[in-house]
Design a protein around this motif. Structure first.
Motif, PDB file in Angstrom:
ATOM      1  N   ASP A 153      10.452  21.899  26.687  1.00 10.96           N
ATOM      2  CA  ASP A 153      11.546  20.984  26.366  1.00 10.96           C
ATOM      3  C   ASP A 153      12.148  20.394  27.631  1.00 10.96           C
ATOM      4  OD1 ASP A 153      12.848  23.182  27.322  1.00 10.96           O
ATOM      5  OD2 ASP A 153      13.389  23.936  25.343  1.00 10.96           O
ATOM      6  N   LEU A 154      13.225  19.650  27.442  1.00  8.33           N
ATOM      7  CA  LEU A 154      13.799  18.934  28.581  1.00  8.33           C
ATOM      8  C   LEU A 154      14.399  19.891  29.613  1.00  8.33           C
ATOM      9  CD1 LEU A 154      15.405  15.797  26.877  1.00  8.33           C
ATOM     10  CD2 LEU A 154      13.194  16.001  27.998  1.00  8.33           C
ATOM     11  N   ARG A 158      13.815  19.887  33.597  1.00  5.89           N
ATOM     12  CA  ARG A 158      14.911  19.902  34.569  1.00  5.89           C
ATOM     13  C   ARG A 158      14.715  20.998  35.594  1.00  5.89           C
ATOM     14  NH1 ARG A 158      19.204  17.876  34.073  1.00  5.89           N
ATOM     15  NH2 ARG A 158      19.954  16.665  32.325  1.00  5.89           N
ATOM     16  N   SER A 159      14.403  22.217  35.119  1.00  2.80           N
ATOM     17  CA  SER A 159      14.323  23.313  36.079  1.00  2.80           C
ATOM     18  C   SER A 159      13.099  23.159  36.977  1.00  2.80           C
ATOM     19  CB  SER A 159      14.357  24.677  35.392  1.00  2.80           C
ATOM     20  OG  SER A 159      13.452  24.701  34.343  1.00  2.80           O
ATOM     21  N   ALA A 189      18.261  10.225  34.339  1.00  3.61           N
ATOM     22  CA  ALA A 189      17.593   9.624  33.183  1.00  3.61           C
ATOM     23  C   ALA A 189      17.423  10.666  32.074  1.00  3.61           C
ATOM     24  CB  ALA A 189      16.244   9.045  33.590  1.00  3.61           C
ATOM     25  N   LEU A 190      17.173  11.908  32.478  1.00  3.05           N
ATOM     26  CA  LEU A 190      17.042  12.991  31.489  1.00  3.05           C
ATOM     27  C   LEU A 190      18.366  13.213  30.766  1.00  3.05           C
ATOM     28  CD1 LEU A 190      14.810  15.574  33.375  1.00  3.05           C
ATOM     29  CD2 LEU A 190      14.307  14.498  31.184  1.00  3.05           C
ATOM     30  N   GLY A 203      10.185  20.273  22.113  1.00  2.99           N
ATOM     31  CA  GLY A 203      10.281  21.697  21.855  1.00  2.99           C
ATOM     32  C   GLY A 203       9.186  22.102  20.892  1.00  2.99           C
ATOM     33  N   GLU A 204       9.338  23.268  20.357  1.00  5.51           N
ATOM     34  CA  GLU A 204       8.328  23.762  19.427  1.00  5.51           C
ATOM     35  C   GLU A 204       8.969  24.031  18.078  1.00  5.51           C
ATOM     36  OE1 GLU A 204       6.557  27.056  21.689  1.00  5.51           O
ATOM     37  OE2 GLU A 204       4.792  25.788  21.692  1.00  5.51           O
ATOM     38  N   PRO A 205       8.261  24.071  16.970  1.00  4.52           N
ATOM     39  CA  PRO A 205       6.803  23.954  16.931  1.00  4.52           C
ATOM     40  C   PRO A 205       6.351  22.525  17.202  1.00  4.52           C
ATOM     41  CG  PRO A 205       7.710  24.018  14.722  1.00  4.52           C
ATOM     42  CD  PRO A 205       8.852  24.233  15.649  1.00  4.52           C
TER      43      PRO A 205
END
Ligand SMILES: Nc1ncnc2c1ncn2[C@@H]1O[C@H](COP(=O)(O)OP(=O)(O)O)[C@@H](O)[C@H]1O
Ligand SMILES: [Mg+2]
Length: 525
Positions: A153-154, A158-159, A189-190, A203-205
């Motif tokens: 995911d975002l 980022r990290s 932008a994120l 993300g999931e699923p």
């Protein structure tokens, strides 16, 4: 059944019947026309016939009115008249095998994708990055891919960005410059993307497109309907998500060569959004995927109001056209009519431009490719009535269909698998723990030294041989403490590699390998 004995799809009737040639469906299609002229109904009639032929479909439902396809239609004047005048003999209302998907996970199966799967190309577009920033994003993906780090995911992205920026010097020689300015711009932008709700999308699923390929007990192809009413409010998200799906289809399907009928048909409503403000590089990508996906047996249908919204290079690849009425109030609209008219092979029986403006609801100018791939002369024809409901269904119906779907268990729960964010923050915690251990070791050393001093003072008067012995003990203790400290600091300098290693070991076999990207930057499965 609109499928004729010869395997063709009966689509419309004018002076004569118009049949769609299934073996030419991978030469793609265009359904155009002003609002309310019958585009969605045409889409339904085509999708219904594909389903009956055993071809699964994917349909973006922007207005919610595609959802009715799970229920049988009901009698109305318009349909009655069509049945009577078109010579339809075996008409019956019926619902179709439908599965609902919903990015916002309200009623349909929640679908999303991972940052890793989307890849740097589409993500750059989504974030509106410039060339240099896209370059940095590509580097960051390379780092993650090579280390087998999954970006779900975002927050993972980022990290990892932060990680790459912190270790920019270590990466500089291998990959190039990761400038703080670019990283900052991408982080901003994120943020914007998150503010627009773009985070729900990652993300999931993660959606597995292979799940679209399914059939009911009668062998009818499943219709996979993506609820897009809300997604559509974010045009960039909407078009990027759909484009990602197309590129995924390209990646998962084998070469099919000439096909009797398509493997799947993909209906892209409000397709003009895909091209609006798109940078050149992306337009080229779209043009490529549309061209290349043909040989995989995918039939792509673009639905749009004005055919001029679709770039020439893409239009040139579209073989089957259903053009509903166009209005001509403004000079631009008049231009669109001339352009649309010119795209057809003239029929001596009527004036194409005039007809375009005179078409009734549910009527269209139709030209399809014959079995040799030659466009037929344009016909003015009424589209057949759909057999499923033309209306939107109640949310409860969508809920029930979804609860009874075989995909329910797979997509029913949202999960947060261990991914880059968790791994990198675990690595950071570990580094912090090491620093703490190092500090404690130093403290211990100091304390020992102080104690020794004290003892030394007290025992000053003691015998020389005794002092000699004491000194030996002190030397030994100091040696021990030094060892402790140096091993702690050695660990610390390698915490960078450890982050990568721990990433691989904790994700395990599943992604404990280098990730490989395909032609469009998608993750190879
Ligand atoms: N082929 C058709 N047969 C019967 N009714 C139709 C047909 N096409 C359109 N209609 C009628 O016109 C209405 C609007 O059509 P729709 O496909 O929703 O337009 P669009 O998608 O172009 O805005 C439908 O709700 C239906 O009542
Ligand atoms: Mg519509």
């Amino acid at each position: 059944m609109y499928t004729a004995e010869n395997g063709k799809i009966w689509l419309a009737t004018g002076g004569e019947r118009v049949y769609l040639e299934p073996s030419m469906a991978n030469r793609h299609g265009l359904i155009a026309g002003a609002t309310g002229t019958g585009k969605t109904v045409t889409l339904k009639v085509i999708a219904e016939s594909f389903s009956e032929m055993g071809v699964p479909t994917f349909i973006a439902d922007v207005k919610g009115d595609v959802s009715g396809m799970c229920l049988p239609g009901s009698e109305n004047k318009h349909i009655r008249r069509s049945i009577d005048t078109m010579g339809i003999t075996d008409f019956s209302y019926t619902g179709f095998p439908v599965r609902f998907f919903d990015v916002y996970a309200r009623l349909g199966h929640p679908v999303r994708t991972t940052v890793s799967e989307m890849g740097p190309e589409l993500l750059s577009r989504l974030l509106g990055l410039n060339e240099i920033q896209s370059g940095v994003l590509r580097i960051v993906f390379r780092i993650a891919d090579e280390q087998g780090l999954l970006l779900l995911d975002l927050k993972d992205l980022r990290s990892l960005l932060q990680f790459a920026a912190d270790n920019a010097n270590e990466y500089k020689l291998r990959y190039g410059n990761i400038s703080p300015a670019s990283v900052g711009a991408i982080q901003r932008a994120l943020l914007t993307l998150e503010d627009e709700g773009g985070d729900v999308f990652f993300g999931e699923p993660a959606l597995e497109i292979a799940d679209w390929f399914d059939w009911d007990a009668d062998g009818r192809g499943v219709m996979n309907i993506l609820e897009c009413a809300e997604l559509f409010l974010h045009p960039l998200l909407y078009s990027t998500f759909l484009l990602w799906m197309l590129t995924e289809l390209y990646e998962i399907l084998p070469e099919a060569g000439d096909v009797e009928k398509p493997k799947i048909a993909f209906f892209f409503d409000e397709a003009h959004l895909l091209f609006k403000d798109a940078p050149r590089a992306l337009l080229e990508k779209v043009e490529q995927v549309v061209r290349l996906i043909r040989s995989k047996g995918v039939s792509v249908w673009f639905i749009t109001q004005n055919p001029m919204d679709i770039p020439e290079t893409v239009l040139a690849q579209i073989g089957n056209r259903v053009q509903h009425a166009l209005r001509a109030y403004t000079p631009n609209e008049q231009k669109a009519i001339r352009a649309a008219a010119r795209s057809f092979r003239v029929n001596e029986a009527f004036d194409t431009e005039e007809a375009l403006q005179a078409l009734a609801t549910g009527e269209a100018l139709v030209s399809v490719l014959d079995e040799k791939g030659v466009p037929t002369v344009v016909q003015r024809a009424g589209i057949l009535p759909p057999r499923s409901s033309m209306n939107a269904v109640e949310p409860a119906v969508i809920g029930t269909v979804t609860a009874n779907s075989p995909l329910y268990d797979k997509y029913g729960v949202t999960v947060d698998r261990e991914s880059a964010y968790e791994i990198l923050s675990a690595a950071a915690e570990e580094a912090a723990a090491e620093a703490e251990a190092e500090r404690a070791a130093k403290e211990e050393e100091k304390r020992l030294a102080a104690e020794e001093k004290q003892r030394a003072l007290e025992e000053k008067q003691k015998a020389a041989e005794r002092r000699q012995l004491e000194a030996e003990i002190r030397a030994q203790e100091r040696e021990k403490a030094k060892k402790k400290t140096s091993s702690a600091s050695r660990k610390k300098t390698s915490s960078f590699e450890k982050a990568a290693n721990s990433a691989m070991s904790s994700i395990g076999r599943e992604v404990g390998r280098q990730l490989v990207r395909g032609f469009f930057g998608n993750l190879k499965k």
